[in-house]
Motif scaffolding. Structure first.
Motif, PDB file in Angstrom:
ATOM      1  N   SER A  28       0.544  -1.245   0.214  1.00 27.43           N
ATOM      2  CA  SER A  28       0.125   0.107  -0.058  1.00 27.43           C
ATOM      3  C   SER A  28       0.627   1.527  -0.215  1.00 27.43           C
ATOM      4  N   VAL A  30       1.668   2.741   2.733  1.00 30.00           N
ATOM      5  CA  VAL A  30       1.438   3.472   3.948  1.00 30.00           C
ATOM      6  C   VAL A  30       2.372   3.195   4.879  1.00 30.00           C
ATOM      7  N   GLU A 102      -6.789   9.293 -14.159  1.00 30.14           N
ATOM      8  CA  GLU A 102      -5.980   9.891 -13.258  1.00 30.14           C
ATOM      9  C   GLU A 102      -4.937  10.927 -13.392  1.00 30.14           C
ATOM     10  N   GLN A 128      -5.176   9.692  -6.760  1.00 27.68           N
ATOM     11  CA  GLN A 128      -5.060   8.786  -5.565  1.00 27.68           C
ATOM     12  C   GLN A 128      -4.763   9.662  -4.259  1.00 27.68           C
ATOM     13  N   ALA A 129      -3.942  10.902  -4.325  1.00 27.76           N
ATOM     14  CA  ALA A 129      -3.793  11.462  -3.207  1.00 27.76           C
ATOM     15  C   ALA A 129      -5.203  11.969  -2.635  1.00 27.76           C
ATOM     16  N   ARG A 131      -7.630  10.868  -2.728  1.00 24.26           N
ATOM     17  CA  ARG A 131      -8.503   9.549  -1.864  1.00 24.26           C
ATOM     18  C   ARG A 131      -7.627   9.069  -0.497  1.00 24.26           C
ATOM     19  N   LYS A 132      -6.577   9.935  -0.121  1.00 21.75           N
ATOM     20  CA  LYS A 132      -6.086   9.898   1.125  1.00 21.75           C
ATOM     21  C   LYS A 132      -4.832   8.556   0.831  1.00 21.75           C
ATOM     22  N   VAL A 133      -4.508   8.279  -0.384  1.00 23.98           N
ATOM     23  CA  VAL A 133      -3.421   7.312  -0.441  1.00 23.98           C
ATOM     24  C   VAL A 133      -2.199   7.981  -0.348  1.00 23.98           C
ATOM     25  N   TRP A 134      -1.180   7.382   0.402  1.00 20.65           N
ATOM     26  CA  TRP A 134       0.136   8.234   0.750  1.00 20.65           C
ATOM     27  C   TRP A 134       0.850   8.178  -0.530  1.00 20.65           C
ATOM     28  N   GLN A 135       1.412   9.286  -0.791  1.00 13.33           N
ATOM     29  CA  GLN A 135       2.384   9.512  -1.920  1.00 13.33           C
ATOM     30  C   GLN A 135       3.749   9.852  -1.718  1.00 13.33           C
ATOM     31  N   TYR A 154       7.368  11.799   2.275  1.00  9.61           N
ATOM     32  CA  TYR A 154       6.071  11.112   2.168  1.00  9.61           C
ATOM     33  C   TYR A 154       4.869  12.179   2.649  1.00  9.61           C
ATOM     34  N   GLN A 156       0.294  12.383   2.980  1.00  9.57           N
ATOM     35  CA  GLN A 156      -1.185  11.980   2.775  1.00  9.57           C
ATOM     36  C   GLN A 156      -1.953  13.005   3.160  1.00  9.57           C
TER      37      GLN A 156
END
Length: 177
Positions: A28, A30, A102, A128-129, A131-135, A154, A156
């Motif tokens: 993930s 995360v 995206e 994706q960011a 949507r709270k997905v870690w980048q 990193y 979020q």
């Protein structure tokens, strides 16, 4: 969120005194609490809250974020007790969308911390960011204690245009992080 956890700044000490760092799970991206020791000479700054103070948006492509948009931002980094520990100066643009639609954003940041400065820059999936997905963005230390280090910054997004979680990992150049 301010006050919700502890900020960890890890410096390497003899193996007997090493503490575990958070690592990213392969699936993930995360942060997870099961972690190997931080390699000697590396730094991890964790559990940061990031608040967007202000910024500008140039919506050439449509409502931000849209392909063709650009902007600036000024963020503050806080430890869990709410103490200001850094400032982020950023430039952004949305250069293209992926085949599935995206959006990809390019960010270029200067991060000022008490012990030095870092520059982070690169592409990430802003859809994706949101949507709270870690980048993450690749980083390089440019001043003070961090000069000559490389790693990742990193983040979020918690609330778009308002707040994020943040983590910084860096090691001396030429060493695995």
């Amino acid at each position: 969120m301010k006050g919700s956890s502890t900020m960890l700044v890890r410096r390497i000490v003899p193996p007997v005194l090493l503490s575990a760092a958070l690592t990213l799970t392969a699936a993930s991206g995360v942060p997870s609490s099961a972690a190997p020791p931080v390699p000697e000479g590396c730094v991890v700054i964790d559990n940061l809250s990031e608040t967007i103070v202000d910024g500008t948006e140039n919506e050439l492509g449509g409502p931000f974020p849209s392909v063709g948009d650009s902007g600036t931002y000024l963020d503050r980094l806080y430890d869990p007790a709410g103490k200001l520990v850094g400032t982020v100066y950023g430039l952004i643009n949305v250069p293209f969308a992926l085949p599935g639609g995206e959006l990809v954003e390019h960010s270029d940041e200067r991060i000022e911390l008490p012990e030095g400065t870092i520059e982070a820059a690169g592409l990430f999936n802003v859809t994706q960011a949101e949507r709270k997905v870690w980048q993450f963005l690749p980083l390089v230390g440019t001043g003070g204690r961090y000069r000559g280090m490389v790693g990742k910054r990193y983040f979020q997004i918690l609330q778009f245009r308002h707040s994020l979680n943040a983590r910084i990992e860096m090691c001396p150049a030429g060493r695995p992080s």
